[in-house]
Write a protein that holds these residues in place. Structure first.
Motif, short mmCIF file in Angstrom:
data_model
loop_
_atom_site.label_atom_id
_atom_site.label_comp_id
_atom_site.label_asym_id
_atom_site.label_seq_id
_atom_site.Cartn_x
_atom_site.Cartn_y
_atom_site.Cartn_z
N SER A 354 0.81 -0.75 0.03
CA SER A 354 0.10 0.11 0.45
C SER A 354 0.69 1.61 0.28
CB SER A 354 -0.67 0.53 1.63
OG SER A 354 -0.04 0.29 2.77
N TYR A 355 1.08 2.05 -0.40
CA TYR A 355 1.12 3.24 -1.29
C TYR A 355 0.02 4.56 -1.16
CZ TYR A 355 4.17 0.38 -2.89
OH TYR A 355 5.47 -0.83 -3.31
N GLY A 356 0.95 5.34 0.42
CA GLY A 356 -0.04 6.86 0.46
C GLY A 356 0.43 7.82 -0.40
N GLY A 357 -0.27 8.64 0.00
CA GLY A 357 -0.52 10.46 -0.81
C GLY A 357 -0.11 9.84 -2.33
N VAL A 358 -0.72 9.45 -2.87
CA VAL A 358 -0.29 8.50 -4.52
C VAL A 358 -1.68 9.13 -4.90
CG1 VAL A 358 0.14 6.80 -6.49
CG2 VAL A 358 1.32 6.97 -4.04
N ARG A 359 -1.89 9.96 -5.20
CA ARG A 359 -3.48 10.15 -6.32
C ARG A 359 -3.36 9.80 -7.67
NH1 ARG A 359 -6.57 14.00 -8.53
NH2 ARG A 359 -4.81 15.09 -10.21
N PHE A 360 -4.63 8.22 -7.84
CA PHE A 360 -5.08 8.02 -9.29
C PHE A 360 -5.66 9.21 -10.14
CE2 PHE A 360 -8.17 6.11 -11.44
CZ PHE A 360 -7.24 5.74 -12.37
N GLY A 361 -4.78 9.72 -10.98
CA GLY A 361 -5.13 10.75 -12.19
C GLY A 361 -3.97 12.11 -11.77
N GLY A 362 -3.00 11.97 -11.07
CA GLY A 362 -2.10 12.33 -10.50
C GLY A 362 -0.69 12.35 -10.76
N THR A 363 0.00 11.03 -9.50
CA THR A 363 0.63 10.27 -9.68
C THR A 363 0.76 9.32 -10.35
OG1 THR A 363 0.60 10.91 -7.06
CG2 THR A 363 2.20 9.98 -7.51
N VAL A 364 -0.50 9.01 -10.85
CA VAL A 364 -0.62 7.62 -11.69
C VAL A 364 -1.96 7.88 -12.33
CG1 VAL A 364 -1.26 5.25 -11.93
CG2 VAL A 364 0.75 5.92 -10.50
N THR A 365 -1.54 7.47 -13.70
CA THR A 365 -3.02 7.66 -14.14
C THR A 365 -2.87 5.84 -14.94
OG1 THR A 365 -1.60 7.17 -16.42
CG2 THR A 365 -1.98 9.62 -15.48
N ILE A 366 -4.61 5.51 -15.72
CA ILE A 366 -5.14 4.31 -15.90
C ILE A 366 -3.57 4.07 -16.99
CG2 ILE A 366 -6.18 3.48 -17.62
CD1 ILE A 366 -7.99 5.18 -16.58
N GLU A 367 -3.12 4.82 -17.87
CA GLU A 367 -2.07 4.53 -18.67
C GLU A 367 -0.98 3.68 -17.74
OE1 GLU A 367 -4.08 6.84 -19.66
OE2 GLU A 367 -5.01 5.89 -20.85
N ASP A 368 -0.46 4.87 -17.14
CA ASP A 368 0.52 4.29 -16.05
C ASP A 368 0.87 3.01 -15.52
OD1 ASP A 368 2.09 6.75 -16.34
OD2 ASP A 368 0.59 7.71 -14.61
N ALA A 369 -0.77 2.85 -14.67
CA ALA A 369 -0.70 1.39 -13.91
C ALA A 369 -0.51 0.35 -15.54
CB ALA A 369 -2.06 0.98 -14.15
N TRP A 370 -1.09 0.75 -16.43
CA TRP A 370 -0.88 -0.99 -17.38
C TRP A 370 0.98 -0.67 -18.09
CZ3 TRP A 370 -5.49 -2.10 -16.36
CH2 TRP A 370 -6.90 -1.57 -16.71
N GLU A 371 1.44 0.45 -17.97
CA GLU A 371 2.43 -0.22 -18.54
C GLU A 371 3.35 -0.39 -17.23
OE1 GLU A 371 6.28 2.68 -17.69
OE2 GLU A 371 4.28 4.13 -17.76
N MET A 372 2.99 -0.02 -15.57
CA MET A 372 3.44 -0.27 -14.58
C MET A 372 3.38 -1.90 -14.85
SD MET A 372 2.30 2.61 -12.22
CE MET A 372 3.77 2.53 -10.57
N GLY A 373 2.78 -2.52 -14.90
CA GLY A 373 3.01 -3.71 -14.89
C GLY A 373 1.72 -4.42 -13.82
N PHE A 374 -0.48 -3.55 -14.42
CA PHE A 374 -0.87 -4.25 -13.48
C PHE A 374 -1.54 -4.66 -14.59
CE2 PHE A 374 0.60 -1.03 -10.65
CZ PHE A 374 0.23 -1.56 -9.87
N ASP A 375 -2.71 -5.82 -14.05
CA ASP A 375 -3.86 -6.45 -14.89
C ASP A 375 -4.78 -5.86 -14.70
OD1 ASP A 375 -1.70 -8.97 -16.10
OD2 ASP A 375 -1.65 -8.77 -14.22
N HIS A 376 -5.32 -5.15 -13.59
CA HIS A 376 -6.55 -4.73 -13.34
C HIS A 376 -6.81 -3.65 -12.48
CE1 HIS A 376 -11.09 -4.81 -13.90
NE2 HIS A 376 -10.58 -4.53 -12.22
N ILE A 377 -8.04 -2.52 -12.91
CA ILE A 377 -7.74 -1.52 -11.67
C ILE A 377 -9.64 -1.55 -11.16
CG2 ILE A 377 -6.85 1.45 -11.55
CD1 ILE A 377 -6.13 1.29 -14.27
N ALA A 378 -8.92 -1.87 -10.35
CA ALA A 378 -10.48 -1.26 -9.22
C ALA A 378 -10.03 0.26 -8.24
CB ALA A 378 -10.52 -2.33 -7.96
N ILE A 379 -11.44 0.85 -8.88
CA ILE A 379 -11.43 2.61 -8.04
C ILE A 379 -12.44 2.40 -7.31
CG2 ILE A 379 -12.51 4.77 -9.01
CD1 ILE A 379 -11.56 3.95 -11.47
N ALA A 380 -11.99 3.01 -6.00
CA ALA A 380 -12.74 3.02 -4.39
C ALA A 380 -12.36 4.05 -4.11
CB ALA A 380 -12.60 1.48 -3.31
N THR A 381 -12.84 5.34 -4.78
CA THR A 381 -11.87 5.86 -4.46
C THR A 381 -13.60 6.79 -3.76
OG1 THR A 381 -12.85 7.23 -6.58
CG2 THR A 381 -10.46 7.16 -6.28
#
Ligand code: FAD
Ligand code: SF4
Length: 871
Positions: A354-381
């Motif tokens: 787990s990582y705090g201080g990481v903003r989805f849409g700021g620090t990490v975008t959807i494209e970043d997530a795929w590029e980082m090696g994730f297979d799925h994104i679950a939004i619970a914001t």
């Protein structure tokens, strides 16, 4: 029984009792007479106490179930004939509160067992409506007279079975039964949920207090030696859980869970059990765990023998930032030490990060997530944007959002005596709204104000002792002095009341002082009976009345009035009436004095990603939630199908996003079928995780067990990469002037995402902060514009003017120290494509932002003319 029947009053009964006891002291003639006398004595005493409990108030043996009157669930008094909408709780039920310790210590074991005894254990007759819901004659879920659906526990917890086992004294077995359906039970229970109670078979009398029992079962087990380990084991290995008794091995698929509130942490739990690697990010600061609880370099954690050694009183606890609104919204009515239980259960799992201080849409975008090696994104914001109340002068100083206040109070630690956080509240205070946020805000204002003025007085006296009164007062503007003097005077009154109460051996009565300074009034536009708090959580109104909040109903805000100092001075409300079932204004105005106003008029789901990156998600017809889909598996692979409510299946949890077979799901307050409360958020994860698993079922079924080592290696590499990219550390703090420092931070992902004009939220960790004289020198979050970034080296810099407690601490930060650099956030400045002449104007520290903008302008081939003004 003749004494009982003949006795006309408690006093006469007491006399009879004395007579009986006197007789007993002289010695019984024989055993039978002695016992008879004793029985009479006890019977008399019980009768006296039943009508006048005195010190026996709250005793389980005197509790008799009361009939439920849905039109009168809350007792109140209308005490102001001049103001008919005004109400307060009965004075004889007031509870004194001093600060921010846990306000509700829960039922004793005896009281809990009395509730268990009251339960008629309906599961053996398949009538356990607390779990399964109340059905009407047509087999549909029934509603109570307030129109609330009686669906029972959203998690389908086996309540009646749990009661049976706890009643037999077997708390571990009871917990194992709970954990089948609600493994993260530490997140539910007393002062959080009540859907089960609402659906209890006792509809005409008080229901069984199930949340009290559930929490007691958990606390009993946690209190055993190695109790935490027993619970933690049950969340992973539960022989009663036939579907998934043990977790599956890591399957090489990684899910990015965005948001660590109830939906996010529950989803993480279930996905880990299915063998997924889970990385959870949250925009908020998440404090590091105590070193002895955290995993070591080998990924191992020391077993916890006595969990309650790590228990922290809520007014001293470091706000860990884990748990979403359960951490920073819900107040000290709920024991947040339970969040540590959940966090430990997750943090110890090898395939969780787990990582705090990481903003989805700021620090990490959807494209970043795929590029980082994730297979799925679950939004619970969760829910984001607060509703704005249409009212004249909405932005007057002194008006703020209730959620901001609660966050500032809890997350930045303003509620602690030791905190330096600057959070100003003046009385009288008004809170607009009719839900739990409004209730919680009103109680917390009542509790915070005495602490605020007492803290101000203590610090003022310390400063005056050091520098002299004149020098201290010279630092304030005239309107600030007025507020300061008001706080000092009230601070002295609080101190005097504290001393009086100590001498009298009682709790101080701060509520009466707060009332004398104008009080805190919750104002709702409809009647209290129509309010969400009454219909869904009337117990919370009762508790808030006990703390002395005031309530005014049928008033809609129309205009905020400005005082001579330009700040809020009062609020004009229009009286409301119900005509043919609809509320409408009468045209009659009422003005209430107010120096502070908090708005808690509801929130809408957090769909900011779509606002920042339009076209990513389809929205529903009201443009409120993401449009809802479910996934069907076809020959060609999974495909999205629009979804709507159906009795036959769980709601679909997918958004419209599908890029090359990659999907994004959503949960909790983000999801239209689950928004509203903690247990529903957890239920969204429980109902939704199988849908994510189904996406990968085919691939997982073909996994070669011989490839496990390689998969594990890939996970470790991903985790190392993320630790490097997502944990910011101070690189250097450079002094520029006697009052300005430049802070260089190593935060590779944030530096790469930065665009000129954006800013970061910098903050240090409280648990790592030095403590001086009982005060932790931790900073609040400071919004600072990025002055400069070096994406290749992963560095960013911000310039800090040392003007308050937090900014002054930056100079003490040391290289290598982990900090929070949330962002980048905010809209970037538009940079023309080239060939333009651009004029930049900066004043003082405002020039910091111009450095990066000017550089980007020139890099794009523009000509820059720069006027910088400095004093
Ligand atoms: C004052 C108050 C009192 C309440 N009392 C109760 C109660 O007594 N009982 C009850 O059942 N419910 C209560 N609720 C409602 C309940 O808290 C929510 O329904 C529940 O927390 C929803 O859970 P969630 O996981 O969907 O979202 P949240 O708890 O809102 O968690 C969402 C998380 O996502 C993070 N996040 C948001 N945006 C981003 C982003 N872009 N990038 C990274 N992270 C992000 C947030 O920081 C947050 O931690 C209360 C709410 C409030 C405000
Ligand atoms: S809690 Fe109520 S509905 Fe549930 S088993 Fe007990 S009596 Fe029956």
């Amino acid at each position: 029984m003749d004494i009982l029947e003949a006795a006309p009053s408690p006093a006469a009964l007491a006399g009879e009792l004395r007579g009986v006891l006197d007789g007993l002291w002289q010695g019984p003639a024989d055993d039978g007479e002695w016992l008879d006398g004793l029985a009479r004595a006890i019977a008399c005493w019980c009768k006296v106490r039943a009508s006048d409990p005195g010190p026996a108030a709250g005793w389980a043996c005197f509790k008799t179930p009361e009939p439920v009157d849905f039109g009168h669930l809350v007792d109140f008094e209308r005490t102001r004939p001049d103001f008919p909408e005004f109400m307060e709780g009965p004075r004889n039920r007031r509870r004194r509160r001093d600060g921010f310790k846990l306000t509700d210590r829960r039922y004793s074991e005896k009281q809990v067992l009395s509730e268990v005894d009251y339960c008629v254990l309906c599961h053996s007759r398949d009538k356990d409506s607390c779990t399964k819901g109340v059905r009407d004659k047509n087999g549909q879920i029934a509603r109570n007279p307030l129109g609330i659906k009686l669906s029972g526990c959203p998690l389908d917890e086996k309540i009646s079975e749990m009661h049976t086992l706890h009643g037999e004294g077997d708390s571990i077995a009871a917990l194992a039964v709970i954990a089948i359906d609600n493994p993260l039970v530490a997140g539910t229970g007393h002062r959080i949920c009540n859907d089960c109670m609402k659906a209890c078979i006792y509809q005409k009398y008080d229901p069984v207090n199930i949340p009290q029992i559930e929490t007691r079962v958990l606390v009993d087990v946690l209190g055993l030696p190695w109790g935490f380990e027993i619970y933690s084991l049950l969340t992973r290995w539960n022989p009663l859980n036939r579907r998934r008794p043990v977790p599956l091995p890591y399957n090489g698929k990684n899910v990015l869970v965005v948001g660590l509130g109830p939906a996010g942490y529950t989803l993480a739990h279930y996905l880990l059990g299915e063998g997924f690697g889970v990385v959870a990010i949250d925009g908020l600061k998440i404090e590091p765990l105590e070193p002895e609880l955290a995993r070591d370099e080998r990924g191992e954690a020391r077993p916890v023998e006595r969990f309650f050694d790590y228990y922290q009183e809520l007014d001293e606890r470091v706000l860990m930032g884990f748990g979403g609104v359960a951490e920073y919204g819900i107040t000290v009515r709920w024991d947040k030490n339970f969040l540590k239980v959940i966090r430990l259960c997750l943090d110890r799992r090898l395939h969780f990060r787990s990582y705090g201080g990481v903003r989805f849409g700021g620090t990490v975008t959807i494209e970043d997530a795929w590029e980082m090696g994730f297979d799925h994104i679950a939004i619970a914001t969760g829910a984001g944007k607060p509703t704005i109340v249409p009212m004249k002068n909405n932005l007057v100083r002194g008006i703020r959002k209730a959620s901001d206040f609660l966050m500032a109070l809890q997350l930045t630690g303003a509620q602690k005596k030791s905190s330096l956080t600057n959070l100003q509240v003046r009385l009288p205070a008004i809170v607009i709204g009719g839900g739990l946020t409004a209730i919680d805000t009103t109680t917390e204002v009542m509790a915070y104000y005495p602490m605020q003025v007492e803290k101000t007085l203590e610090r003022y006296e310390a400063l005056v002792a050091e520098r002299g009164e004149e020098a201290v007062r010279a630092g304030y503007a005239p309107d600030e002095l007025e507020v300061l003097d008001e706080f000092l005077e009230h601070g002295r009154a609080v101190r005097a009341e504290r001393e009086r109460a100590a001498a009298a051996g009682e709790e101080p009565d701060f509520a009466s002082l707060v009332h004398s300074w104008g009080g805190a009034t919750m104002v709702y536009r409809k009647s209290m009976l129509d309010s969400p708090a009454y219909r869904l959580n009337h117990e919370e109104i009762i508790k808030a009345f006990e703390e002395g909040i005031w309530y005014a109903e049928q008033l809609a805000p129309v205009e905020a009035l400005r005082g001579a100092d330009g700040a809020l001075d009062g609020v004009v409300f229009e009286r409301q009436e119900k005509v043919e079932g609809r509320w409408r204004g009468t045209g009659e105005m009422v003005t209430l004095p107010a120096r502070t106003m908090f708005v808690a008029a509801g929130t809408s789901p957090n769909v900011i990603y779509e606002r920042e990156y339009p076209g990513t998600f389809e929205m529903d017809e009201w443009d409120q939630f993401f449009r809802r889909y479910r996934v069907e598996t076809a020959e060609s692979g999974p495909r999205l199908v629009p979804d709507e409510d159906s009795e036959d299946r769980k709601p679909g949890v997918f958004t419209s996003y599908n890029q090359g077979g990659r999907f994004i799901s959503y949960f909790g307050d983000n999801h239209p079928a689950y928004a509203g409360n903690v247990v529903k958020a957890m239920a969204s994860a429980r109902d939704g995780y199988p849908q994510i698993v189904a996406l990968f079922e085919r691939e997982i079924s073909r996994l070669d067990p011989a490839g496990q080592d390689e998969r594990e290696l890939c996970w470790r590499e991903l985790a190392e990469r993320l630790d490097e990219e997502l944990v910011p550390r101070v690189e250097e703090v450079r002094r520029l002037t006697p009052t300005i420092v430049e802070v260089f931070v190593r935060a590779p992902r944030a530096a790469r995402r930065f665009r000129p004009g954006q800013f970061f939220r910098l903050q240090s960790f409280e648990s790592l902060a030095p403590v001086y004289d009982g005060t932790a020198l931790a900073s609040e979050g400071m919004a600072l514009t990025g002055a400069w970034v070096d994406p290749e080296k992963g560095l960013l810099s911000t310039i800090v003017l040392e003007m308050g407690g937090s900014s002054r601490q930056c100079a003490t930060w040391r290289p290598g120290q982990p900090i929070v650099a949330m962002g980048p956030t905010g809209a970037p400045t538009e940079i023309p494509d080239g060939g333009q002449t651009v004029l930049l104007l900066g004043g003082g520290l405002g020039n910091a932002v111009q450095f990066s903008i000017g550089k980007a302008m020139r890099d794009n081939g523009n000509r820059v003319v720069y006027f910088a003004a400095y004093k």
